[in-house]
Motif scaffolding. Structure first.
Motif, PDB file in Angstrom:
ATOM      1  N   THR A  98      -2.194   3.804   7.457  1.00 48.52           N
ATOM      2  CA  THR A  98      -3.245   3.121   6.676  1.00 48.52           C
ATOM      3  C   THR A  98      -3.939   1.978   7.407  1.00 48.52           C
ATOM      4  O   THR A  98      -4.530   1.099   6.777  1.00 48.52           O
ATOM      5  N   GLU A 138      -0.139  -8.009   3.678  1.00 50.93           N
ATOM      6  CA  GLU A 138      -0.744  -7.014   4.563  1.00 50.93           C
ATOM      7  C   GLU A 138      -1.991  -7.575   5.255  1.00 50.93           C
ATOM      8  O   GLU A 138      -2.702  -8.410   4.689  1.00 50.93           O
ATOM      9  N   SER A 163       1.994   4.026   3.160  1.00 52.61           N
ATOM     10  CA  SER A 163       1.441   3.399   4.366  1.00 52.61           C
ATOM     11  C   SER A 163       2.130   3.871   5.631  1.00 52.61           C
ATOM     12  O   SER A 163       1.632   3.657   6.732  1.00 52.61           O
ATOM     13  N   THR A 170       0.845  -1.186   0.000  1.00 53.46           N
ATOM     14  CA  THR A 170       0.000   0.000   0.000  1.00 53.46           C
ATOM     15  C   THR A 170       0.882   1.238   0.000  1.00 53.46           C
ATOM     16  O   THR A 170       1.648   1.452   0.941  1.00 53.46           O
TER      17      THR A 170
END
Length: 326
Positions: A101, A116, A81, A78
């Motif tokens: 995030t 993640e 993040s 991401t």
């Protein structure tokens, strides 16, 4: 009986030939990080001696091989993040908090692949991770929460801190299996029972205390950096007794990252003075070593017990630091 001039002369010569006493404190070796504007927030070290770090500004997880000085890094899946805290689990997996995030991540050191784990939306800013008894515990500073993720199921449970605006921050496991948490927004330290997530609050006597990072020694004594007051704090959980010790740099020294060294001393950073302090609990004596590059700010430290090394994230100057404790 009077000593002859020759004997006195020989004594003087002998004293002159004796080597000068060596300093008890080592130097700090710095490792520049190649990525532009790198901001190493936290370090962690694996059983193999490889050092991992979060580059919060660029959203990368970094890897330093101390044997070669080679640095590699891996982009978080991401973007932006904001990886913050980092820890290496017993299986070698590298866990980090995505501070911007609401997620945790695990990097496979064999492949560099990152998986993640999204957290509940209320856990918007996960802060410090702790791998403990097969699960990942973490603080959530702004949201005033703490939580635990079960990697097997991928599910997380969140707990509120009862004190408003407590800002849960540092997290560490003690020898008895309990988890200690610094509540940076107030003069409190919390103890989490990992069996059920319940929290017991330990108030600190000074209303202006602000514990930021903390460690537990082999006896279960909790040591913490009192950032606001320029003190090193000591909490004995058995008695509830709290003591503090003035930082060598004074009230404005802003103690931050902290660790228990393999030498038994409490090592911590004075972020306001660019020096590392080594405090001996037995003698209550503190010694200091200057960080070579000014403006470093050591937010966290990691201990390599196998190699008797202390690793520092020099976040303000785009470097990692190493102290050899033997």
């Amino acid at each position: 009986m009077t000593r002859s001039p020759m004997i006195r002369f020989a004594s003087v010569v002998l004293l002159c030939l004796l080597p000068a006493p060596r300093s008890l404190l080592p130097v700090i070796t710095e490792y520049p990080l190649p990525r532009p504007k790198a901001f190493p927030h936290d370090p962690a070290v694996g059983a193999d001696g490889i050092v991992w770090y979060t580059d919060q500004a660029n959203s990368y997880i970094g890897r330093l091989d101390p044997a070669t000085g080679k640095v590699m890094d891996y982009a978080t899946p991401t973007p932006s993040s904001g990886p913050h805290g980092i820890v290496v689990a017993p299986d070698g997996g590298v866990w980090y908090t995505g501070n911007f995030t609401a997620r945790l991540g695990r990097l496979d050191p064999a492949t560099g692949a990152i998986k993640e784990y999204p957290l509940p939306s209320e856990a918007r800013d996960p802060h410090t991770p702790l791998f403990h008894q097969g699960k990942v515990w973490f603080t959530v500073q702004g949201a005033n929460l703490y939580g635990v993720l079960d990697p097997a199921s991928g599910t997380a449970k969140i707990y509120p801190v009862p004190t408003a605006r407590a800002r849960p921050y540092g997290l560490v496991a003690a020898p008895d299996g309990m988890i200690w948490m610094a509540l940076f927004g107030t003069n409190q330290i919390g103890r989490i029972n990992p069996a059920d997530g319940s929290l017991r609050i330990f108030p600190l006597p000074a209303p202006s205390s602000r514990p930021r990072r903390l460690v537990a020694d082999s006896r279960g004594i909790v040591w913490y950096s009192d950032y606001a007051r320029g003190k090193l704090g000591r909490l004995d959980p058995a008695t509830g007794q709290v003591r503090d010790f003035a930082c060598p740099g004074g009230d404005g020294s802003q103690p931050y990252g902290i660790a228990v060294g393999t030498d038994g001393r409490i090592w911590y950073d004075e972020s306001g003075t660019d020096q590392i302090v080594a405090f001996d609990p037995a003698t209550e004596r503190a010694e200091t070593v200057k960080i070579p590059t000014p403006g470093s700010v050591v937010r966290n430290m990691a201990v390599d017990s196998t190699r008797a090394r202390l690793w520092l994230a020099l976040s303000g100057v785009q470097k990692l630091g190493r102290i050899d404790l033997k």
